[in-house]
Scaffold this motif. Structure first.
Motif, PDB file in Angstrom:
ATOM      1  N   SER A 173     -15.224   0.315  -6.004  1.00 53.11           N
ATOM      2  CA  SER A 173     -14.091   0.433  -5.044  1.00 53.11           C
ATOM      3  C   SER A 173     -13.283   1.527  -5.906  1.00 53.11           C
ATOM      4  O   SER A 173     -12.890   1.454  -7.177  1.00 53.11           O
ATOM      5  CB  SER A 173     -13.538  -0.881  -5.074  1.00 53.11           C
ATOM      6  OG  SER A 173     -14.125  -1.843  -4.568  1.00 53.11           O
ATOM      7  N   ALA A 220      -9.914   4.087  -5.978  1.00 51.06           N
ATOM      8  CA  ALA A 220      -8.542   4.710  -5.376  1.00 51.06           C
ATOM      9  C   ALA A 220      -8.342   6.081  -5.917  1.00 51.06           C
ATOM     10  O   ALA A 220      -8.628   6.473  -7.042  1.00 51.06           O
ATOM     11  CB  ALA A 220      -7.584   3.707  -5.797  1.00 51.06           C
ATOM     12  N   GLN A 249     -18.424   8.719  -2.418  1.00 54.30           N
ATOM     13  CA  GLN A 249     -18.295   8.079  -1.103  1.00 54.30           C
ATOM     14  C   GLN A 249     -19.748   8.234  -0.529  1.00 54.30           C
ATOM     15  O   GLN A 249     -20.322   7.293  -0.039  1.00 54.30           O
ATOM     16  CB  GLN A 249     -17.296   8.565  -0.226  1.00 54.30           C
ATOM     17  CG  GLN A 249     -17.207   7.855   1.275  1.00 54.30           C
ATOM     18  CD  GLN A 249     -16.118   8.378   2.161  1.00 54.30           C
ATOM     19  OE1 GLN A 249     -16.117   9.745   2.265  1.00 54.30           O
ATOM     20  NE2 GLN A 249     -15.193   7.643   2.479  1.00 54.30           N
ATOM     21  N   HIS A 262     -20.117   4.477  -2.459  1.00 59.03           N
ATOM     22  CA  HIS A 262     -19.119   3.915  -2.983  1.00 59.03           C
ATOM     23  C   HIS A 262     -17.881   3.896  -1.953  1.00 59.03           C
ATOM     24  O   HIS A 262     -17.610   4.636  -1.168  1.00 59.03           O
ATOM     25  CB  HIS A 262     -18.412   4.553  -4.382  1.00 59.03           C
ATOM     26  CG  HIS A 262     -19.692   4.793  -5.559  1.00 59.03           C
ATOM     27  ND1 HIS A 262     -20.037   3.426  -6.267  1.00 59.03           N
ATOM     28  CD2 HIS A 262     -20.348   5.697  -5.856  1.00 59.03           C
ATOM     29  CE1 HIS A 262     -20.950   4.088  -7.125  1.00 59.03           C
ATOM     30  NE2 HIS A 262     -21.420   5.109  -6.699  1.00 59.03           N
ATOM     31  N   ARG A 263     -17.007   2.770  -2.402  1.00 60.20           N
ATOM     32  CA  ARG A 263     -15.874   2.805  -1.192  1.00 60.20           C
ATOM     33  C   ARG A 263     -14.537   3.264  -1.660  1.00 60.20           C
ATOM     34  O   ARG A 263     -13.989   3.057  -2.705  1.00 60.20           O
ATOM     35  CB  ARG A 263     -15.952   1.160  -1.097  1.00 60.20           C
ATOM     36  CG  ARG A 263     -15.035   0.744   0.289  1.00 60.20           C
ATOM     37  CD  ARG A 263     -15.236  -0.642   0.537  1.00 60.20           C
ATOM     38  NE  ARG A 263     -14.779  -1.719  -0.415  1.00 60.20           N
ATOM     39  CZ  ARG A 263     -13.680  -2.377  -0.530  1.00 60.20           C
ATOM     40  NH1 ARG A 263     -12.927  -1.946   0.710  1.00 60.20           N
ATOM     41  NH2 ARG A 263     -13.583  -2.887  -1.376  1.00 60.20           N
ATOM     42  N   VAL A 318     -10.908   2.845  -1.302  1.00 63.13           N
ATOM     43  CA  VAL A 318      -9.902   1.737  -0.784  1.00 63.13           C
ATOM     44  C   VAL A 318      -8.579   2.280  -0.595  1.00 63.13           C
ATOM     45  O   VAL A 318      -7.623   1.428   0.017  1.00 63.13           O
ATOM     46  CB  VAL A 318     -10.090   0.560  -1.864  1.00 63.13           C
ATOM     47  CG1 VAL A 318     -11.452  -0.064  -2.072  1.00 63.13           C
ATOM     48  CG2 VAL A 318      -9.222   1.076  -3.290  1.00 63.13           C
ATOM     49  N   GLY A 319      -8.266   3.424  -0.885  1.00 63.21           N
ATOM     50  CA  GLY A 319      -6.833   3.942  -0.897  1.00 63.21           C
ATOM     51  C   GLY A 319      -6.705   5.345  -1.342  1.00 63.21           C
ATOM     52  O   GLY A 319      -7.299   5.701  -2.382  1.00 63.21           O
ATOM     53  N   ALA A 354     -10.180   6.803   4.881  1.00 67.59           N
ATOM     54  CA  ALA A 354      -9.365   5.549   4.220  1.00 67.59           C
ATOM     55  C   ALA A 354      -8.000   5.490   4.506  1.00 67.59           C
ATOM     56  O   ALA A 354      -7.487   6.083   5.373  1.00 67.59           O
ATOM     57  CB  ALA A 354      -9.602   5.916   2.537  1.00 67.59           C
ATOM     58  N   ARG A 355      -7.425   4.351   3.688  1.00 67.97           N
ATOM     59  CA  ARG A 355      -5.888   4.190   4.078  1.00 67.97           C
ATOM     60  C   ARG A 355      -5.129   4.741   3.298  1.00 67.97           C
ATOM     61  O   ARG A 355      -5.681   5.039   1.988  1.00 67.97           O
ATOM     62  CB  ARG A 355      -5.689   2.683   4.058  1.00 67.97           C
ATOM     63  CG  ARG A 355      -5.763   1.897   3.066  1.00 67.97           C
ATOM     64  CD  ARG A 355      -5.545   0.364   3.193  1.00 67.97           C
ATOM     65  NE  ARG A 355      -5.513  -0.314   2.131  1.00 67.97           N
ATOM     66  CZ  ARG A 355      -4.293  -0.517   1.236  1.00 67.97           C
ATOM     67  NH1 ARG A 355      -3.150  -0.046   1.506  1.00 67.97           N
ATOM     68  NH2 ARG A 355      -4.622  -1.117   0.323  1.00 67.97           N
ATOM     69  N   PRO A 407      -4.296  -0.595  -4.749  1.00 70.68           N
ATOM     70  CA  PRO A 407      -5.042  -1.441  -4.404  1.00 70.68           C
ATOM     71  C   PRO A 407      -6.203  -2.107  -5.143  1.00 70.68           C
ATOM     72  O   PRO A 407      -6.167  -1.387  -6.360  1.00 70.68           O
ATOM     73  CB  PRO A 407      -5.950  -0.850  -2.989  1.00 70.68           C
ATOM     74  CG  PRO A 407      -4.928   0.347  -3.043  1.00 70.68           C
ATOM     75  CD  PRO A 407      -4.224   0.916  -4.192  1.00 70.68           C
ATOM     76  N   HIS A 408      -6.607  -3.133  -5.047  1.00 73.13           N
ATOM     77  CA  HIS A 408      -7.814  -3.584  -6.192  1.00 73.13           C
ATOM     78  C   HIS A 408      -8.688  -2.616  -6.057  1.00 73.13           C
ATOM     79  O   HIS A 408      -9.343  -2.210  -5.108  1.00 73.13           O
ATOM     80  CB  HIS A 408      -8.208  -5.027  -5.813  1.00 73.13           C
ATOM     81  CG  HIS A 408      -9.418  -5.615  -6.237  1.00 73.13           C
ATOM     82  ND1 HIS A 408      -9.300  -5.748  -7.575  1.00 73.13           N
ATOM     83  CD2 HIS A 408     -11.021  -5.281  -6.113  1.00 73.13           C
ATOM     84  CE1 HIS A 408     -10.735  -6.289  -8.244  1.00 73.13           C
ATOM     85  NE2 HIS A 408     -11.433  -5.784  -7.017  1.00 73.13           N
ATOM     86  N   CYS A 409      -9.200  -2.259  -7.359  1.00 68.82           N
ATOM     87  CA  CYS A 409     -10.194  -1.183  -7.478  1.00 68.82           C
ATOM     88  C   CYS A 409     -10.823  -1.342  -8.898  1.00 68.82           C
ATOM     89  O   CYS A 409     -10.195  -1.767  -9.939  1.00 68.82           O
ATOM     90  CB  CYS A 409      -9.625   0.270  -6.975  1.00 68.82           C
ATOM     91  SG  CYS A 409      -8.385   0.662  -8.375  1.00 68.82           S
TER      92      CYS A 409
END
Length: 251
Positions: free
Chosen positions: A12, A14, A30, A34-35, A37-38, A56-57, A66-68
């Motif tokens: 995750s 950021a 990505q 992988h994601r 998250v912000g 993403a946001r 964000p949690h990452c």
């Protein structure tokens, strides 16, 4: 301080600072599954542009990161330490923060280490004029890596396995020289091209770049194959002093 193991894949991620390199790295990660998250950036317009590119946001540093597993700090050099200090309270033990500045090592990330997280300085040896070019050129490029204790293997795998690069370990104290070599080579080539273009313009050549670009490309190819010194050609190598004198007099 004891650290948990580095995060496992998929990550995750950021993005804190939507510079060209950081955004390109986020895209490459990505593409590997992988994601993202912000995204945060100094200006809202920059954050929105990168977030839309990455699907993403956006987030605000003051509201907490964000949690990452991984934070990519893609800011200018002088902003790395302040941004690291702002994200550090929100990092979980074992999370990783990295920046991409060539001449800086772990110093700007001291707050990350104090928070119980880990950090890496990862510098790609590549000229990146925009994000799309970065996505295309970063695979295959060398990366100078400097890591907190126990992170070297993880960083090497990130660079080689996930970004398609060639990791080169660089000591903390050596990073300014590492970066100087990169900057001298890249900007030196560009400056010489600009000089040649200017000279040809004075004699009425309409498209000097078209004249010199194949020469420059051939020279770089020779240097890449043989080394810079062995790639030298022309009147200096042949010892033709009068020719060099005519050049100097005309210039």
């Amino acid at each position: 301080m004891n650290h948990p193991d580095p995060p496992e894949y998929p990550l995750s991620v950021a993005l804190a600072g939507a510079g060209r390199v950081g955004t390109a790295v986020a895209r490459l990660l990505q593409q590997r599954g992988h994601r993202i998250v912000g995204v945060w950036s100094r200006t809202r317009a920059s954050a929105i542009r990168a977030a839309e590119f990455l699907g993403a946001r956006t987030f605000q540093l003051d509201s907490g990161i964000p949690h990452c597993d991984l934070v990519l700090i893609g800011t200018s050099d002088h902003s790395i330490a302040p941004v690291a200090a702002r994200i550090s309270p929100g990092l979980e033990p074992g999370a990783v923060a990295c920046h991409f500045a060539g001449s800086l090592g772990l110093g700007p990330l001291e707050s990350v280490l104090e928070a119980g997280a880990r950090c890496c300085a990862l510098h790609p040896v590549q000229a990146i004029p925009d994000v799309a070019t970065g996505v295309a050129r970063l695979p295959g490029s060398a990366w100078g890596i400097t890591c907190s204790p126990g992170m070297s293997g993880w960083a090497r795998e990130l660079v080689a396995g996930e970004l398609g690069g060639a990791p080169v370990e660089v000591a903390e104290a050596a990073r300014p020289l590492w970066h100087a070599a990169s900057v001298t080579t890249s900007n030196g080539i560009a400056a010489l091209m600009a000089t040649g273009e200017s000279i040809l313009e004075t004699i009425g050549v309409g498209d000097p770049r078209a004249v010199l670009a194949p020469l420059a490309a051939g020279t770089v190819a020779n240097a890449a194959e043989r080394g810079g010194g062995a790639a030298l050609t022309g009147p200096v190598v042949r010892g033709e002093g009068p020719t060099v004198k005519r050049h100097l007099e005309t210039l």
